[in-house]
Design a protein around this motif. Structure first.
Motif, PDB file in Angstrom:
ATOM      1  N   UNK A 267       9.018 -11.523  20.910  1.00 19.66           N
ATOM      2  CA  UNK A 267       8.403 -10.192  20.880  1.00 19.66           C
ATOM      3  C   UNK A 267       8.801  -9.461  19.593  1.00 19.66           C
ATOM      4  N   UNK A 268      10.063  -9.569  19.205  1.00 24.40           N
ATOM      5  CA  UNK A 268      10.526  -8.975  17.956  1.00 24.40           C
ATOM      6  C   UNK A 268       9.754  -9.556  16.771  1.00 24.40           C
ATOM      7  N   UNK A 269       9.573 -10.851  16.780  1.00 27.25           N
ATOM      8  CA  UNK A 269       8.810 -11.509  15.717  1.00 27.25           C
ATOM      9  C   UNK A 269       7.375 -10.994  15.676  1.00 27.25           C
ATOM     10  N   UNK A 270       6.779 -10.840  16.846  1.00 24.91           N
ATOM     11  CA  UNK A 270       5.399 -10.354  16.912  1.00 24.91           C
ATOM     12  C   UNK A 270       5.284  -8.911  16.430  1.00 24.91           C
ATOM     13  N   UNK A 271       6.337  -8.119  16.629  1.00 25.44           N
ATOM     14  CA  UNK A 271       6.307  -6.732  16.170  1.00 25.44           C
ATOM     15  C   UNK A 271       6.365  -6.628  14.653  1.00 25.44           C
ATOM     16  N   UNK A 272       6.847  -7.696  14.005  1.00 27.78           N
ATOM     17  CA  UNK A 272       6.964  -7.681  12.554  1.00 27.78           C
ATOM     18  C   UNK A 272       8.388  -7.811  12.063  1.00 27.78           C
ATOM     19  N   UNK A 273       9.292  -8.179  12.983  1.00 29.68           N
ATOM     20  CA  UNK A 273      10.675  -8.399  12.593  1.00 29.68           C
ATOM     21  C   UNK A 273      11.507  -7.122  12.612  1.00 29.68           C
ATOM     22  N   UNK A 274      12.742  -7.246  12.132  1.00 28.41           N
ATOM     23  CA  UNK A 274      13.690  -6.138  12.194  1.00 28.41           C
ATOM     24  C   UNK A 274      13.209  -4.935  11.394  1.00 28.41           C
ATOM     25  N   UNK A 275      12.596  -5.163  10.244  1.00 29.12           N
ATOM     26  CA  UNK A 275      12.156  -4.040   9.412  1.00 29.12           C
ATOM     27  C   UNK A 275      11.166  -3.147  10.155  1.00 29.12           C
ATOM     28  N   UNK A 276      10.215  -3.754  10.857  1.00 26.51           N
ATOM     29  CA  UNK A 276       9.226  -2.976  11.604  1.00 26.51           C
ATOM     30  C   UNK A 276       9.856  -2.289  12.814  1.00 26.51           C
ATOM     31  N   UNK A 277      10.775  -2.979  13.471  1.00 27.18           N
ATOM     32  CA  UNK A 277      11.433  -2.363  14.621  1.00 27.18           C
ATOM     33  C   UNK A 277      12.301  -1.192  14.174  1.00 27.18           C
ATOM     34  N   UNK A 278      13.019  -1.357  13.081  1.00 29.96           N
ATOM     35  CA  UNK A 278      13.826  -0.263  12.552  1.00 29.96           C
ATOM     36  C   UNK A 278      12.942   0.932  12.212  1.00 29.96           C
ATOM     37  N   UNK A 279      11.789   0.665  11.646  1.00 34.33           N
ATOM     38  CA  UNK A 279      10.855   1.735  11.313  1.00 34.33           C
ATOM     39  C   UNK A 279      10.430   2.504  12.562  1.00 34.33           C
ATOM     40  N   UNK A 280      10.150   1.780  13.647  1.00 33.14           N
ATOM     41  CA  UNK A 280       9.762   2.431  14.900  1.00 33.14           C
ATOM     42  C   UNK A 280      10.906   3.278  15.455  1.00 33.14           C
ATOM     43  N   UNK A 281      12.117   2.711  15.446  1.00 31.58           N
ATOM     44  CA  UNK A 281      13.264   3.449  15.962  1.00 31.58           C
ATOM     45  C   UNK A 281      13.517   4.715  15.134  1.00 31.58           C
ATOM     46  N   UNK A 282      13.452   4.586  13.826  1.00 29.87           N
ATOM     47  CA  UNK A 282      13.698   5.740  12.955  1.00 29.87           C
ATOM     48  C   UNK A 282      12.642   6.819  13.173  1.00 29.87           C
ATOM     49  N   UNK A 283      11.409   6.398  13.354  1.00 33.05           N
ATOM     50  CA  UNK A 283      10.342   7.368  13.620  1.00 33.05           C
ATOM     51  C   UNK A 283      10.568   8.058  14.962  1.00 33.05           C
ATOM     52  N   UNK A 284      10.942   7.280  15.978  1.00 30.92           N
ATOM     53  CA  UNK A 284      11.269   7.864  17.285  1.00 30.92           C
ATOM     54  C   UNK A 284      12.352   8.936  17.145  1.00 30.92           C
ATOM     55  N   UNK A 285      13.401   8.584  16.392  1.00 30.95           N
ATOM     56  CA  UNK A 285      14.546   9.484  16.287  1.00 30.95           C
ATOM     57  C   UNK A 285      14.184  10.760  15.529  1.00 30.95           C
ATOM     58  N   UNK A 286      13.406  10.636  14.474  1.00 31.24           N
ATOM     59  CA  UNK A 286      12.982  11.825  13.724  1.00 31.24           C
ATOM     60  C   UNK A 286      12.136  12.758  14.602  1.00 31.24           C
ATOM     61  N   UNK A 287      11.181  12.176  15.335  1.00 28.51           N
ATOM     62  CA  UNK A 287      10.338  12.972  16.223  1.00 28.51           C
ATOM     63  C   UNK A 287      11.180  13.656  17.295  1.00 28.51           C
ATOM     64  N   UNK A 288      12.162  12.922  17.817  1.00 27.45           N
ATOM     65  CA  UNK A 288      13.020  13.455  18.864  1.00 27.45           C
ATOM     66  C   UNK A 288      13.801  14.671  18.371  1.00 27.45           C
ATOM     67  N   UNK A 289      14.489  14.536  17.245  1.00 28.53           N
ATOM     68  CA  UNK A 289      15.324  15.630  16.745  1.00 28.53           C
ATOM     69  C   UNK A 289      14.474  16.838  16.368  1.00 28.53           C
ATOM     70  N   UNK A 290      13.362  16.593  15.693  1.00 30.87           N
ATOM     71  CA  UNK A 290      12.498  17.699  15.307  1.00 30.87           C
ATOM     72  C   UNK A 290      12.016  18.466  16.543  1.00 30.87           C
ATOM     73  N   UNK A 291      11.566  17.718  17.550  1.00 29.06           N
ATOM     74  CA  UNK A 291      11.054  18.354  18.755  1.00 29.06           C
ATOM     75  C   UNK A 291      12.132  19.064  19.547  1.00 29.06           C
ATOM     76  N   UNK A 292      13.314  18.456  19.663  1.00 24.40           N
ATOM     77  CA  UNK A 292      14.399  19.087  20.413  1.00 24.40           C
ATOM     78  C   UNK A 292      14.875  20.357  19.704  1.00 24.40           C
ATOM     79  N   UNK A 293      14.919  20.338  18.388  1.00 18.81           N
ATOM     80  CA  UNK A 293      15.318  21.541  17.655  1.00 18.81           C
ATOM     81  C   UNK A 293      14.309  22.658  17.869  1.00 18.81           C
ATOM     82  N   UNK A 294      13.036  22.317  17.911  1.00 22.71           N
ATOM     83  CA  UNK A 294      12.014  23.329  18.168  1.00 22.71           C
ATOM     84  C   UNK A 294      12.155  23.922  19.567  1.00 22.71           C
ATOM     85  N   UNK A 295      12.759  23.147  20.481  1.00 20.54           N
ATOM     86  CA  UNK A 295      12.978  23.619  21.848  1.00 20.54           C
ATOM     87  C   UNK A 295      14.327  24.316  22.012  1.00 20.54           C
ATOM     88  N   UNK A 296      15.075  24.456  20.919  1.00 18.10           N
ATOM     89  CA  UNK A 296      16.323  25.210  20.961  1.00 18.10           C
ATOM     90  C   UNK A 296      17.585  24.382  21.047  1.00 18.10           C
TER      91      UNK A 296
END
Length: 375
Positions: A267-296
């Motif tokens: 499944x990791x290989x199909x996603x595009x390897x570690x680089x693509x998975x890291x990109x998804x995780x980093x995007x998740x984390x950025x969205x999370x922090x931005x949204x939580x900060x907007x919520x106080x």
């Protein structure tokens, strides 16, 4: 590419695990556990060998210099197998500590009566190569250095490259606990000179709990013969058996978990390897922090040392806030959060690894916004 299995119909999970592992897995990975397997079967042992080869190739392009060994148990079991097997009777360990998992490594070494130097940095301070340099210069009898790459105690991403450079400058054997990072953050073990890298089946590879693994320099692992302070956690004997018997474990292996892990690797290989998975995780984390900060909410750590694995948030400064109620409400909304783990502040944690995507983070933020009962 190895053929993947057909996913049978199965119910959806009632909630998403926003934790650093165990984590939410796909139905494809779950489906791999629906068949029983024999530990002696050649097909199964070939699968183990394929896993070992794939792990090494994920970690380095110099596959001829490295090997992988799987070990039953939780990630902690595997860390202890390395500490108890890699450090000789006359060895001495330096541990960089800025969270519960660095502390646990030191406790293991001390319980095994290994001379141990604690480099304690505080729970919100990154591991410091300069502090390590000072200790290694003052105590040349130190033989091994251990560091946790991502401390899920807080979500800290420690500067593994700087630590590795300092350890190698002094000729020390380097043990990297990459439990929560391997597979989700690119790590080149040969470029960094890592001698033993440790991770687990239920972290960024996105399998289920049941075993951990070590990616090691072959010559370093071969030198561990006879050193182990435990029979069941003898890393060398486990590796030697897998080498000589082509994928055979010494004791009963978690066959269902192994098959799920193999599917997770595909499944990791199909996603595009570690680089693509890291990109998804980093995007998740950025969205999370931005949204939580907007919520106080306020993130505990600055972005400069924050990992993309899990984020700690400080409790709202409001007398009506109670994490237990917040947790219960969010679980009813379909999200399982994680309690805080540090002593210096009241925090809770939200992970974004596993089968978690941007739209899941969006749904989470909407649910948080609906459940700020303390306002």
């Amino acid at each position: 590419m190895t053929e993947t299995m057909t996913v049978p119909a199965m119910p959806d999970n009632p909630y998403l695990l926003l934790t650093p592992g165990p984590l939410s897995t796909t139905k494809r990975v779950k489906a791999a556990m629906l068949k029983d397997w024999c530990t002696w079967d050649r097909e199964y042992n070939d699968l183990v060998q394929d896993i070992r080869g794939r792990l090494v190739r994920l970690a380095t392009t110099e596959a001829d210099r490295y090997t992988a060994v799987l070990m039953q148990g939780s990630g902690t079991f595997v860390v202890e197998s390395v500490i108890g097997s890699a450090i000789p009777a006359d060895g001495k360990l330096a541990v960089l500590i800025n969270g519960a998992y660095g502390e646990r490594i030191a406790q293991m070494a001390e319980r095994l009566r290994i001379p141990t130097v604690r480099i304690a940095l505080g729970e919100t301070t990154p591991a410091d190569a300069a502090a390590l340099e000072t200790v290694l210069a003052a105590q040349p009898d130190i033989t091994h250095v251990a560091v946790v790459h991502t401390e899920t105690t807080t979500g800290m991403r420690n500067p593994l490259e700087d630590i590795a450079r300092t350890a190698k400058k002094h000729g020390k054997t380097l043990i990297a606990d990459a439990m929560s990072s391997f597979g989700g953050i690119a790590i080149d073990v040969s470029a960094l000179g890592i001698d033993f890298l440790i991770s687990s089946s239920n972290k960024c590879i996105q399998g289920v709990p049941g075993f951990g693994f070590v990616i090691a320099k072959t010559e370093e692992l071969a030198a561990c013969a006879g050193r182990a302070r435990s029979i069941s956690l003898d890393l060398y004997d486990q590796w030697d058996t897998m080498e000589r018997q082509q994928g055979k474990w010494r004791f009963t292996s978690p066959t269902h978990v192994v098959h799920a892990f193999h599917e997770a690797l595909l499944e990791l290989e199909d996603e595009g390897g570690i680089a693509k998975r890291q990109q998804r995780y980093e995007n998740n984390q950025r969205l999370l922090v931005r949204g939580m900060e907007e919520l106080g909410f306020q993130a505990l750590l600055p972005a400069s040392c924050q990992s993309p694995i899990i984020t700690s948030f400080v409790y709202p400064a409001h007398p009506q806030f109670a994490f237990a109620e917040f947790y219960a409400r969010m679980k009813l909304e379909g999200f399982v959060l994680y309690p805080g783990k540090i002593s210096s502040a009241d925090t809770f944690r939200i992970g974004n690894i596993g089968d978690v995507h941007a739209d899941d983070i969006g749904r989470l933020l909407e649910a948080v916004g609906r459940n700020r009962f303390w306002l």
